[in-house]
Design a protein around this motif. Structure first.
Motif, short mmCIF file in Angstrom:
data_model
loop_
_atom_site.label_atom_id
_atom_site.label_comp_id
_atom_site.label_asym_id
_atom_site.label_seq_id
_atom_site.Cartn_x
_atom_site.Cartn_y
_atom_site.Cartn_z
N GLY A 136 0.76 -1.01 -0.30
CA GLY A 136 0.09 0.09 -0.05
C GLY A 136 0.87 1.23 -0.03
N PHE A 137 1.84 1.44 0.95
CA PHE A 137 2.86 2.33 0.84
C PHE A 137 3.42 2.66 -0.43
CE2 PHE A 137 7.29 3.83 0.82
CZ PHE A 137 7.33 4.75 1.50
N HIS A 138 3.76 1.58 -1.35
CA HIS A 138 4.35 1.93 -2.55
C HIS A 138 3.46 2.37 -3.51
CE1 HIS A 138 7.85 -0.17 -0.65
NE2 HIS A 138 8.57 0.49 -1.63
N ALA A 139 2.32 1.87 -3.33
CA ALA A 139 1.13 2.23 -4.33
C ALA A 139 0.69 3.72 -4.05
CB ALA A 139 -0.26 1.31 -4.06
N ARG A 140 0.89 3.99 -2.79
CA ARG A 140 0.71 5.53 -2.68
C ARG A 140 1.79 6.35 -3.24
NH1 ARG A 140 -0.79 3.18 2.11
NH2 ARG A 140 0.66 3.92 3.27
N HIS A 141 2.91 5.93 -3.45
CA HIS A 141 3.89 6.90 -4.06
C HIS A 141 4.27 6.22 -5.62
CE1 HIS A 141 4.96 8.69 -0.14
NE2 HIS A 141 4.28 7.66 0.32
N GLY A 142 3.26 6.05 -6.15
CA GLY A 142 3.43 6.06 -7.62
C GLY A 142 3.67 4.41 -8.12
N PHE A 143 3.93 3.42 -7.27
CA PHE A 143 4.27 2.31 -7.92
C PHE A 143 3.47 1.45 -8.13
CE2 PHE A 143 8.06 3.65 -5.46
CZ PHE A 143 9.20 3.01 -5.62
N ARG A 144 3.23 0.77 -9.21
CA ARG A 144 2.25 -0.34 -9.76
C ARG A 144 2.98 -1.76 -9.52
NH1 ARG A 144 3.61 -1.98 -14.31
NH2 ARG A 144 4.82 -0.68 -16.05
N HIS A 145 1.81 -2.51 -9.51
CA HIS A 145 2.30 -3.78 -9.36
C HIS A 145 2.95 -4.33 -10.58
CE1 HIS A 145 1.62 -8.35 -9.33
NE2 HIS A 145 1.74 -8.17 -8.06
N ALA A 146 4.00 -5.25 -10.61
CA ALA A 146 4.59 -5.57 -11.88
C ALA A 146 4.74 -7.10 -12.12
CB ALA A 146 5.93 -5.04 -12.25
N GLY A 147 4.29 -7.72 -10.57
CA GLY A 147 4.55 -9.28 -10.66
C GLY A 147 4.93 -9.98 -9.15
N THR A 148 4.48 -11.02 -9.39
CA THR A 148 4.66 -11.65 -8.01
C THR A 148 5.60 -13.11 -8.14
OG1 THR A 148 2.62 -10.97 -6.84
CG2 THR A 148 3.58 -12.94 -5.95
N LEU A 149 6.72 -13.25 -7.61
CA LEU A 149 7.44 -14.32 -7.78
C LEU A 149 7.17 -15.20 -6.51
CD1 LEU A 149 11.07 -12.60 -8.41
CD2 LEU A 149 9.18 -13.61 -10.04
N ALA A 150 6.24 -16.09 -6.90
CA ALA A 150 5.75 -17.00 -5.76
C ALA A 150 6.90 -17.89 -4.95
CB ALA A 150 4.66 -17.83 -6.31
N SER A 151 6.81 -18.10 -3.71
CA SER A 151 7.56 -18.77 -3.01
C SER A 151 9.11 -18.89 -3.43
CB SER A 151 7.01 -20.31 -3.12
OG SER A 151 5.74 -20.29 -2.86
N VAL A 152 9.65 -17.66 -3.56
CA VAL A 152 11.06 -17.50 -3.90
C VAL A 152 12.05 -17.53 -2.63
CG1 VAL A 152 10.61 -16.75 -6.36
CG2 VAL A 152 11.16 -15.32 -4.29
N GLY A 153 11.47 -17.34 -1.50
CA GLY A 153 12.12 -17.15 -0.09
C GLY A 153 11.51 -18.23 0.61
N TYR A 154 12.43 -18.72 1.75
CA TYR A 154 12.03 -19.56 2.89
C TYR A 154 12.66 -18.74 4.23
CZ TYR A 154 10.91 -23.59 5.26
OH TYR A 154 10.23 -24.78 5.97
N LYS A 155 11.71 -18.34 4.79
CA LYS A 155 11.85 -17.57 6.24
C LYS A 155 10.99 -17.99 7.10
CE LYS A 155 13.75 -13.18 7.90
NZ LYS A 155 13.88 -11.87 7.67
#
Length: 177
Positions: A136-155
Motif C-alpha cells: 500500500g505504501f508503494h502504491a501511494r507513492h506511484g508504484f504499480r504491481h509488476a508481478g509476484t514471484l511465488a515462494s522464492v524465499g524461505y524464512k
C-alpha cells in the motif's frame, strides 16, 4: 533536505551505521521485509553504503528528534548495460516511527535524487505478498504491481513470495534517455 521542523532527510554518514544496523536488525529478525536471516553489523552495512556511493547512488537517512529514525537507498537493478537506467530501492523506518510520514519523506527524496541522476525506473522488491503495509505504501507513492514471484524465499519455516512493483522516474519510458 528538510522534511519538517523535527524531521530531516539527509545523506547518510559513517557515524549513522550503528543506528541503521539497529533499525535493520529488527526487520531481519521479525519480518519478511528482508530475506536476510542474520542481521549484518554496522561495519557490514557501512561497506554496503560505500558500494552504493561508489556506484554514484544515494543512501539517505531520516532523523526525528535528532536521532536516525529510518533510511533508504538505491542500488543498480542489474549490472548489465541495458538495465543502466533502472534502480532498485530499499527503505526501512524504526518501528516506533512507522506511520508518522517518515517513510514517505524518505521515498520522495530518494525518487527525486534518482530522477535527477537520470534514472528512469525504480523497482521495489517487497518481501511477502501478505505485506499489505509495504504494498500500500508503494502504491501511494506511484508504484504499480509488476508481478509476484511465488515462494522464492524461505524464512520463519514458511515459503515467502516477492512482490515486484515499479515506478517511472522523470519521463520513464516516454522518451529516449
Amino acid at each position: 533536505m528538510s522534511a519538517a521542523p523535527d524531521r530531516t532527510v539527509r545523506d547518510a554518514v559513517a557515524g549513522d551505521f550503528a543506528a541503521i544496523a539497529e533499525i535493520y536488525a529488527s526487520y531481519v529478525r521479525c519480518s519478511t521485509a528482508s530475506f536476510e536471516t542474520e542481521p549484518p553489523d554496522a561495519a557490514a552495512l557501512r561497506e554496503r553504503w560505500r558500494a552504493v556511493l561508489g556506484d554514484g547512488l544515494p543512501w539517505l537517512v531520516a532523523e526525528a528528534g535528532g536521532a536516525v529514525a529510518g533510511f533508504a537507498y538505491a542500488t543498480l537493478y542489474r549490472r548489465r548495460l541495458a538495465y543502466r537506467f533502472t534502480v532498485e530501492h530499499s527503505i526501512y523506518v524504526r518501528g516506533t516511527d512507522t506511520r508518522r510520514g517518515l517513510g514517505g519523506v524518505l521515498i520522495d527524496a530518494l525518487i527525486a535524487r534518482c530522477a535527477a541522476l537520470g534514472y528512469r525506473q525504480m523497482v521495489a522488491v517487497i518481501g511477502g505478498s501478505d505485506n499489505a503495509a509495504s504494498i500500500g505504501f508503494h502504491a501511494r507513492h506511484g508504484f504499480r504491481h509488476a508481478g509476484t514471484l511465488a515462494s522464492v524465499g524461505y524464512k520463519f519455516d514458511r515459503w515467502v513470495d516477492s512482490v515486484l512493483m515499479i515506478r517511472p522516474l522523470g519521463d520513464g519510458d516516454g522518451s529516449r534517455p
